[in-house]
Design a protein around this motif. Structure first.
Motif, PDB file in Angstrom:
ATOM      1  N   ARG A 130      56.128  31.148  23.300  1.00 52.69           N
ATOM      2  CA  ARG A 130      56.871  31.646  24.454  1.00 52.69           C
ATOM      3  C   ARG A 130      57.202  33.123  24.303  1.00 52.69           C
ATOM      4  N   ARG A 134      52.610  33.015  26.267  1.00 55.43           N
ATOM      5  CA  ARG A 134      51.605  31.964  26.347  1.00 55.43           C
ATOM      6  C   ARG A 134      52.233  30.676  25.824  1.00 55.43           C
ATOM      7  N   ARG A 140      52.988  28.377  33.379  1.00 52.89           N
ATOM      8  CA  ARG A 140      52.537  29.762  33.329  1.00 52.89           C
ATOM      9  C   ARG A 140      53.442  30.669  34.169  1.00 52.89           C
ATOM     10  N   ALA A 143      56.417  31.869  32.238  1.00 55.70           N
ATOM     11  CA  ALA A 143      56.168  32.622  31.013  1.00 55.70           C
ATOM     12  C   ALA A 143      56.891  33.963  30.964  1.00 55.70           C
ATOM     13  N   ASN A 404      49.916  37.379  32.744  1.00 51.05           N
ATOM     14  CA  ASN A 404      49.920  35.918  32.612  1.00 51.05           C
ATOM     15  C   ASN A 404      49.078  35.224  33.670  1.00 51.05           C
ATOM     16  N   TYR A 406      46.117  33.313  35.598  1.00 54.90           N
ATOM     17  CA  TYR A 406      45.065  32.409  35.141  1.00 54.90           C
ATOM     18  C   TYR A 406      43.759  33.203  35.048  1.00 54.90           C
ATOM     19  N   ALA A 411      43.697  33.827  26.694  1.00 52.06           N
ATOM     20  CA  ALA A 411      44.305  32.733  27.441  1.00 52.06           C
ATOM     21  C   ALA A 411      45.285  31.940  26.596  1.00 52.06           C
ATOM     22  N   ASP A 412      45.173  32.039  25.279  1.00 55.98           N
ATOM     23  CA  ASP A 412      45.904  31.148  24.387  1.00 55.98           C
ATOM     24  C   ASP A 412      46.439  31.939  23.195  1.00 55.98           C
ATOM     25  N   PRO A 471      45.519  23.207  36.574  1.00 53.53           N
ATOM     26  CA  PRO A 471      46.583  24.219  36.562  1.00 53.53           C
ATOM     27  C   PRO A 471      46.564  25.137  37.777  1.00 53.53           C
ATOM     28  N   ARG A 648      53.861  34.857  39.492  1.00 54.51           N
ATOM     29  CA  ARG A 648      52.465  34.612  39.848  1.00 54.51           C
ATOM     30  C   ARG A 648      51.739  35.868  40.338  1.00 54.51           C
TER      31      ARG A 648
END
Length: 745
Positions: A130, A134, A140, A143, A404, A406, A411-412, A471, A648
């Motif tokens: 966090r 991620r 997401r 985040a 953040n 998509y 990504a991880d 997601p 977003r």
């Protein structure tokens, strides 16, 4: 001050503090703490922080304490112990306490009150991820809030740092980046260890205490690899002394299940208990509580779950060979309290796959075969470590993860946090007559879920029995291998098995799993009024000014930017698509003016356009004109905070795969918005929308990156400001919430 802390500590724990614990209360938590196992590190860190935060050094002590245990630990005993201290001190209403481990790592309640004193207890996988935006099992869109709050006005305490794997260098690198990029309020870190490594240590008075003079005798076992489990069971049965507790610590959950099953078969009249972290929340709590019970005649079978944070003790302890730090922790649970004056037995063996990188540990144990050693002996021993190879966290990595969206890379965060074989996912079970979830079936709640090894779940993909919500579009579909990464939430058909209440995660079991899903539950709380857009904007600004006034370190320009962003954050709700959604329930008597909130249950919650993001419209309205600009308020920052307030629309904005060239997140080029007037005197004329600035190659991403990279902002400050706008929005919305009972369609 020392005397004051002495009474404070005694009230919390019933004991007087050691000198080193009192020193922390006087001078603050140091960067490095080395104290023998059982020497009170947890109490030293938590109670010294608490005393300084509430009594002696309020202004210079961060308001959040994040207490981090190594992944795989049961955090519940530490959480319960801190709750008990707060209760004894009468501070349960003054300090929020949150558990963030296993399924409960998804608990987001801690984010709603950034001005309150709070203690977060969890494991390093969930918490560090966090802090890198991620978060494992973190939505997401949430985040940026986690990232902003965990990296500001927070003190991190890492218990048993040598058990963090790749998380250790990541934790130190993160702290150095906070110091170089800057944070709104000071954020520090403390790393604790039960081994000295020959380094000057804290807690000399602890080492001299009688409690740590308790002994355990070292004895090696040599089980036959061809009958490994049976030989361990025989050895445990022979070593167990009736009337006492024995503890067996296995290096994997699978071997722990095998030993547990074999022990129950061999000793049907004896209490045998299995405790590990791979269980649903209620079963985790029971297991954690059982492990703390003293004076039981039983054999406790466990994994590394009790290495850190547990006060369990056994007269006999059997452990497979492990890294030195883990072995010291386990030895500290053999005759932990000196309750067996004749000493305990520390049995060890090499696991079937050999000593691996722990050959140096085996050499030390072999050299001390038959000896009675104290906790202090183990603390002072110098055993070489084999550092875990890990990916180095760079400044560029943290800057990249600030995006953040998509599809953003990386990504991880797993490579910087945990080894491949330690990654876990969250699993729930549902009963489906059709063999698959209904289209409108909600995702799993925390109480349904069980943490499970990712590798185990990956093996289940072949029978297409693993389901997840996409997601992006939220639809249920079969999980693919690429979907499974640390923290992914999946659902299994309960008929295929995989869980036993007394065992927990059991992939080899085909017994149907009792499902904890109770069906779609109507919300207990809902909006009970038609809330005008104007009113919501004004109330959100009020909340923003209140929360920023309660927090340190913000400049006047930053406070004003947050307030103005709150005032304008939902301008985009004026769009016809959003207004139609609010009125789309087909009933009630909505007023004619522009709305921000719909009186339950008259909003469908479903937009006529897929992916529609009202905050994108808000940002477009602000970008199209300078009439709202005022002195000493930065329009670029305000616009970014408005766009980002739902997490977003931030750095990069990408159209969804099925959107046409004229549409971006449900907003079409050429859409027109009506005029909007705010009671503050701000007016926004009706206008035609053009999403070009937000598309790849447009001006938006360079603007966002320029804010992120500014010396007076940087990633941590900018995300913190985002968090405050989000909090203000939550709070203003909550003003109109009430019991949903009696609200009828």
């Amino acid at each position: 001050m020392t005397h004051g802390f002495g009474e404070f500590f005694h009230t919390a724990t019933g004991h007087r503090p050691y000198a080193y614990q009192a020193g922390f209360a006087e001078s603050g938590l140091p960067r490095l703490v080395r104290v023998p196992s059982g020497g009170g590190k947890s109490a030293a860190a938590v109670l010294a922080w608490l005393y300084r935060r509430l009594v002696s050094a309020v202004e210079v002590t961060p308001r959040r304490l994040v207490y981090v245990l190594p992944q795989g630990s049961l955090a519940e005993p530490t959480h319960a112990r801190i709750a008990e201290w707060l209760h004894h001190l009468g501070y349960t209403d003054d300090v929020d306490l949150h558990l963030l481990a296993g399924p409960e790592s998804q608990n987001g309640a801690w984010r709603r009150f950034p001005e309150r004193n709070a203690i977060l207890v969890g494991t390093h996988d969930g918490l560090l991820s966090r802090a890198l935006m991620r978060g494992f099992a973190d939505a997401r869109a949430m985040a940026p809030v986690s990232f902003g709050l965990l990296n500001t006005d927070t003190h991190w305490v890492f218990d048993e740092m040598h058990l963090l794997g790749p998380g250790l260098p990541t934790s130190t690198r993160l702290q150095s980046l906070r110091e170089s990029f800057g944070t709104t309020a000071p954020t520090g870190s403390t790393w604790m260890s039960s081994t000295s490594d020959g380094v000057t240590t804290d807690g000399g008075d602890v080492a001299a205490g009688p409690r740590l003079a308790a002994v355990r005798r070292i004895r090696r076992l040599d089980p036959d690899p061809t009958r490994y489990v049976d030989d361990l069971v025989d050895a445990l049965g022979a070593a167990h002394l009736p009337g006492t507790q024995s503890i067996a610590v296995l290096g994997s959950a699978q071997r722990a299940r095998e030993v547990y099953g074999a022990l129950r078969a061999a000793h049907p009249g004896r209490e045998i208990v299995l405790v590990h972290p791979y269980a649903r929340s209620a079963d985790r709590r029971v297991g954690a509580a059982v492990s703390e019970e003293a004076g039981r005649d039983r054999i406790l079978v466990t994994t590394r779950a009790l290495d850190v944070g547990s006060d369990a003790s056994g007269r006999t302890l059997l452990t497979e060979l492990a890294p030195w730090s883990a072995l010291v922790q386990r030895a500290g649970r053999c005759n932990r309290h000196g309750e067996h004056p004749a000493g305990g037995d520390l049995l060890w063996c090499v696991p079937p796959d050999g000593p691996g990188p722990n050959a140096g540990v085996a050499a030390w144990l072999n050299a001390h075969e038959g000896e009675a050693v104290t906790t202090v002996d183990l603390f002072r021993a110098r055993v070489g470590r084999n550092p875990t190879p890990s990916q180095v966290l760079g400044e560029h990595d943290v800057l990249a993860m600030f995006d953040n969206a998509y599809g953003a890379v990386p990504a991880d965060a797993s490579p910087w946090i945990c080894a491949d074989d330690e990654r876990t996912v969250l699993v729930a079970w549902r009963v489906w007559e059709s063999g698959e979830p209904a289209e409108d079936e909600p995702g799993p709640g925390r109480g349904e879920q069980c943490e499970a090894p990712l590798a185990d779940v990956r093996k289940m993909l072949d029978d297409r029995g693993v389901w997840l919500r996409d997601p992006v579009d939220g639809r249920w579909r079969h999980a693919a291998a690429d979907d499974l990464r640390a923290g992914t939430s999946v659902v299994l058909d309960a008929a295929r098995g995989g869980y036993l209440p007394e065992v927990g995660w059991a992939p080899e079991s085909g017994a149907p799993v009792p499902s904890l899903f109770t069906g779609r539950t109507p919300p207990a709380i809902a909006c009970v009024a038609w809330v005008s857009l104007d009113r919501h904007l004004l109330e959100t600004e009020e909340e923003a000014r209140a929360v920023t006034a309660a927090l340190p370190g913000l400049t006047e320009a930053q406070r004003e930017a947050v307030a103005r962003a709150a005032r304008f954050h939902d301008l985009g709700k004026c769009h016809d698509v959003f207004q139609a959604m609010l009125r789309g329930g087909g009933g009630g008597e909505p007023p004619e003016h522009l709305l921000a909130k719909s009186k339950a249950p008259w909003s469908t919650g479903v937009s006529t356009r897929a992916y529609f993001r009202h905050e994108l419209v808000s940002a477009l309205i602000l970008l199209n004109g300078e009439h709202w600009h005022v002195p000493r308020v930065e329009p670029e920052l305000v616009t970014y905070l408005v766009a980002a307030h739902h997490g977003r629309v931030r750095v990069s904005v990408r159209p969804e795969a099925d959107e046409d060239a004229r549409t971006l997140l449900g907003v079409r080029d050429g859409d027109r918005t009506p005029p909007v007037a705010v009671s503050t005197g701000d007016h926004f004329p009706g206008q035609s929308l053009d999403t070009g600035a937000f598309r790849p190659g447009g001006s938006w991403t360079p603007r966002a990156l320029a804010l992120r990279d500014r010396d007076d902002l940087g990633p941590f400050r900018l995300a913190y400001l985002e968090s405050l706008v989000r909090v203000a929005d939550w709070r203003s919305s909550a003003r109109h919430d009430g019991p949903a009972t009696g609200l009828v369609p």
